[in-house]
Motif scaffolding. Structure first.
Motif, short mmCIF file in Angstrom:
data_model
loop_
_atom_site.label_atom_id
_atom_site.label_comp_id
_atom_site.label_asym_id
_atom_site.label_seq_id
_atom_site.Cartn_x
_atom_site.Cartn_y
_atom_site.Cartn_z
N ASN A 123 49.31 13.91 12.68
CA ASN A 123 48.79 12.53 12.66
C ASN A 123 49.82 11.49 13.06
OD1 ASN A 123 46.05 12.92 11.94
ND2 ASN A 123 46.62 13.27 9.82
N THR A 124 50.43 11.71 14.21
CA THR A 124 51.39 10.72 14.68
C THR A 124 50.71 9.79 15.68
OG1 THR A 124 53.64 10.40 15.51
CG2 THR A 124 52.27 12.01 16.67
N SER A 125 51.43 8.75 16.07
CA SER A 125 50.96 7.82 17.09
C SER A 125 52.18 7.28 17.80
CB SER A 125 50.15 6.68 16.47
OG SER A 125 50.98 5.90 15.60
N LEU A 126 52.05 7.06 19.10
CA LEU A 126 53.22 6.66 19.88
C LEU A 126 52.86 5.60 20.91
CD1 LEU A 126 54.65 10.22 20.66
CD2 LEU A 126 55.66 8.57 19.09
N ALA A 127 53.66 4.55 20.95
CA ALA A 127 53.62 3.65 22.09
C ALA A 127 54.46 4.30 23.20
CB ALA A 127 54.20 2.29 21.71
N PRO A 128 54.08 4.19 24.45
CA PRO A 128 52.99 3.38 25.01
C PRO A 128 51.66 4.12 25.14
CG PRO A 128 54.28 4.29 26.79
CD PRO A 128 54.91 4.79 25.51
#
Length: 260
Positions: A110-115
């Motif tokens: 459950n990660t999230s990364l910009a961009p």
């Protein structure tokens, strides 16, 4: 005649997320170590847990360096296998990108990364008021109850009271300051991942009922990085808490596939 020693299993490094410490792995760390038959090391970021008296780093790169130094001090040599959740997964991605010879395999939960992912998917907007309220005036008990509600399906179950009692004891003993919470948030917000995937075998795990981070973040990463993604049909953000056995099963199955 010299008889070669059997090859030692690679150490697994377990990393938690924002405001969490290694004790929040609970029974999962021991279950994971037993199931995989490999040594497991759980680490804290500065400002959390055993390092709560330290000033938190305000960048993912600095957090990554802290972890590398901790492992060296503990006598664990690379390469490592890394299992990381949320903010810990951002640090793990940076680690595998900058030092691919140190990270042998990578599992991100459950990660999230910009961009890759927009801000409104990385942190669901409906949670902004509650998060702002506890940052400004919430008690430790209110904070831990909110975190359980946002990150787990255990809120409201028969397990909830025992979990909250344990978490509150952690928070009272090793209190994280609001300034350190803000530094960790700042590190997460300003981190930008590389335009290509880390050059290591990679598995993504996501909870389809994640109330904190939109599961679309994991779906997008899997599509962009061309890596496997396994979705839990009912778990929230903290899948190891909601269903430890499922996490272990998915990792074991994946290892069997990539190690043939």
């Amino acid at each position: 005649m010299n008889i070669p020693l059997p090859e030692q299993p690679t150490t697994w490094v377990l990393l938690r997320g924002l405001m969490r410490e290694k004790r929040h792995w609970g029974e999962f760390a021991g279950q994971f170590q037993t199931a995989l038959g490999a040594p497991v090391v759980c680490l804290d970021f500065s400002g959390n847990g055993s390092l709560h008296a330290r000033r938190s780093s305000s960048s993912v790169a600095a957090m990554r360096q802290e972890l590398r130094e901790q492992l060296q001090q503990l006598g664990h040599a690379p390469p490592y296998r890394v299992l990381a959740l949320s903010l810990g997964a951002m640090v793990a991605v940076d680690w595998a990108t900058q030092f691919p010879n140190e990270v042998e395999k990578l599992v991100l939960i459950n990660t999230s990364l910009a961009p890759y992912n927009p801000f409104y998917q990385r942190l669901r907007p409906q949670n902004y008021p509650a998060l702002l309220q506890f940052l400004c005036a919430g008690s430790l008990a209110q904070r831990e109850a909110l975190i359980l509600r946002l990150t787990s399906q255990q809120s409201g179950t028969t397990r909830a009271a025992a979990i909250l009692e344990q978490w509150l004891s952690y928070a009272k003993l090793c209190t994280i300051t609001r300034s350190n919470i803000l530094r960790q948030l700042y590190a997460a917000i300003r981190y930008r991942a590389a335009p290509v995937a880390p050059a290591v075998p990679l598995l993504l795990l996501g909870g389809q009922h994640d109330q904190l981070v939109n599961v679309q973040c994991s779906i997008t990463l899997a599509q962009r990085w061309l890596c496997p993604l396994k979705l839990h049909p009912s778990a929230s953000h903290d899948i190891p808490l909601d269903d430890a056995a499922w996490v272990i099963q998915q990792i074991r199955m994946w290892l069997n596939q990539v190690e043939v």
